[in-house]
Design a protein around this motif. Structure first.
Motif, short mmCIF file in Angstrom:
data_model
loop_
_atom_site.label_atom_id
_atom_site.label_comp_id
_atom_site.label_asym_id
_atom_site.label_seq_id
_atom_site.Cartn_x
_atom_site.Cartn_y
_atom_site.Cartn_z
N LEU A 32 -66.21 -27.68 -1.07
CA LEU A 32 -67.28 -27.33 -0.14
C LEU A 32 -68.12 -28.54 0.22
CD1 LEU A 32 -68.99 -25.29 1.44
CD2 LEU A 32 -70.27 -24.88 -0.68
N SER A 60 -66.08 -17.80 -1.20
CA SER A 60 -67.53 -17.63 -1.15
C SER A 60 -68.10 -17.75 -2.55
CB SER A 60 -67.92 -16.30 -0.52
OG SER A 60 -67.54 -15.23 -1.35
N ILE A 70 -68.59 -30.04 4.06
CA ILE A 70 -69.88 -30.16 4.75
C ILE A 70 -70.18 -31.63 5.05
CG2 ILE A 70 -72.37 -29.77 4.59
CD1 ILE A 70 -71.71 -27.23 2.96
N SER A 82 -68.36 -25.56 11.99
CA SER A 82 -66.95 -25.27 12.18
C SER A 82 -66.31 -26.39 13.00
CB SER A 82 -66.80 -23.93 12.91
OG SER A 82 -65.44 -23.65 13.12
N SER A 137 -64.46 -24.36 8.19
CA SER A 137 -65.76 -23.81 8.56
C SER A 137 -66.54 -23.41 7.31
CB SER A 137 -65.59 -22.59 9.46
OG SER A 137 -64.88 -21.58 8.76
N PHE A 138 -67.87 -23.26 7.49
CA PHE A 138 -68.72 -22.75 6.42
C PHE A 138 -69.92 -22.06 7.04
CE2 PHE A 138 -71.18 -26.47 7.39
CZ PHE A 138 -72.48 -26.16 7.00
N SER A 139 -70.54 -21.17 6.27
CA SER A 139 -71.79 -20.53 6.71
C SER A 139 -72.61 -20.18 5.48
CB SER A 139 -71.51 -19.28 7.54
OG SER A 139 -70.87 -18.31 6.75
N HIS A 178 -74.56 -23.45 9.33
CA HIS A 178 -73.14 -23.20 9.52
C HIS A 178 -72.49 -24.38 10.23
CE1 HIS A 178 -74.87 -22.03 13.37
NE2 HIS A 178 -73.70 -22.31 13.90
N TRP A 182 -66.86 -20.39 2.92
CA TRP A 182 -66.19 -21.52 3.55
C TRP A 182 -64.68 -21.34 3.53
CZ3 TRP A 182 -67.76 -21.53 -1.45
CH2 TRP A 182 -66.91 -22.02 -2.41
N GLN A 183 -64.06 -22.09 4.40
CA GLN A 183 -62.60 -22.10 4.45
C GLN A 183 -62.16 -23.47 4.97
OE1 GLN A 183 -60.76 -19.00 6.76
NE2 GLN A 183 -58.72 -19.56 6.07
N SER A 186 -60.08 -18.32 2.36
CA SER A 186 -61.52 -18.16 2.50
C SER A 186 -62.14 -17.98 1.12
CB SER A 186 -61.80 -16.93 3.38
OG SER A 186 -63.18 -16.78 3.55
#
Length: 133
Positions: A80, A61, A84, A32, A38-40, A30, A52-53, A59
């Motif tokens: 994405l 996914s 990252i 942020s 952010s992403f997870s 993850h 992610w957003q 948001s």
């Protein structure tokens, strides 16, 4: 703010890209950053689900395998991967700023810099281009 390339810029960015292995994805991964988003990553059955957003965006996914293979998810993969990669770039810079000696700083930051490069490459290539699934 994250500056993600547009779909029109992709053909130029793809020139000369070679096949590579997929970037490393792990359950629990993850990140942020207030200025980026952010992403997870979670493990769901036999697949990785990534949420992610981008800052100021909605948001999203998707299943990691689908992001890798589905041409219809090209823009999501680009967004994405760029997100990252930017987070790994920030981490590499933070490491470099914390070490006084330039050669030691480059050495210490090499892992997040490579991860950023891997994710940026993944973001740019066509669906199904990378090996490892």
């Amino acid at each position: 703010m994250l500056d993600v390339p547009t779909i029109d810029q992709l053909p130029a960015l793809r020139k000369g890209l070679r096949k590579r292995k997929l970037p490393i994805v792990r359950s629990g991964m993850h990140g942020s950053f207030e200025s980026l988003g952010s992403f997870s990553v979670t493990k769901a059955a036999d697949a990785f689900l990534i949420e992610w957003q981008i800052k100021g965006g909605t948001s999203k996914s998707s299943n990691f395998k689908d992001l890798c293979t589905d041409p219809g998810l090209e823009l999501d993969r680009l967004e994405l991967g760029w997100l990252i990669a930017a987070m790994f770039d920030f981490e590499a810079q933070r490491i470099m700023d914390s070490i006084g000696h330039p050669m030691e700083a480059l050495k210490a930051a090499s892992e997040p810099r490579q991860a950023a490069d891997d994710w940026r490459h993944w973001a740019k290539v066509k669906a199904g281009h990378m090996s490892g699934l």
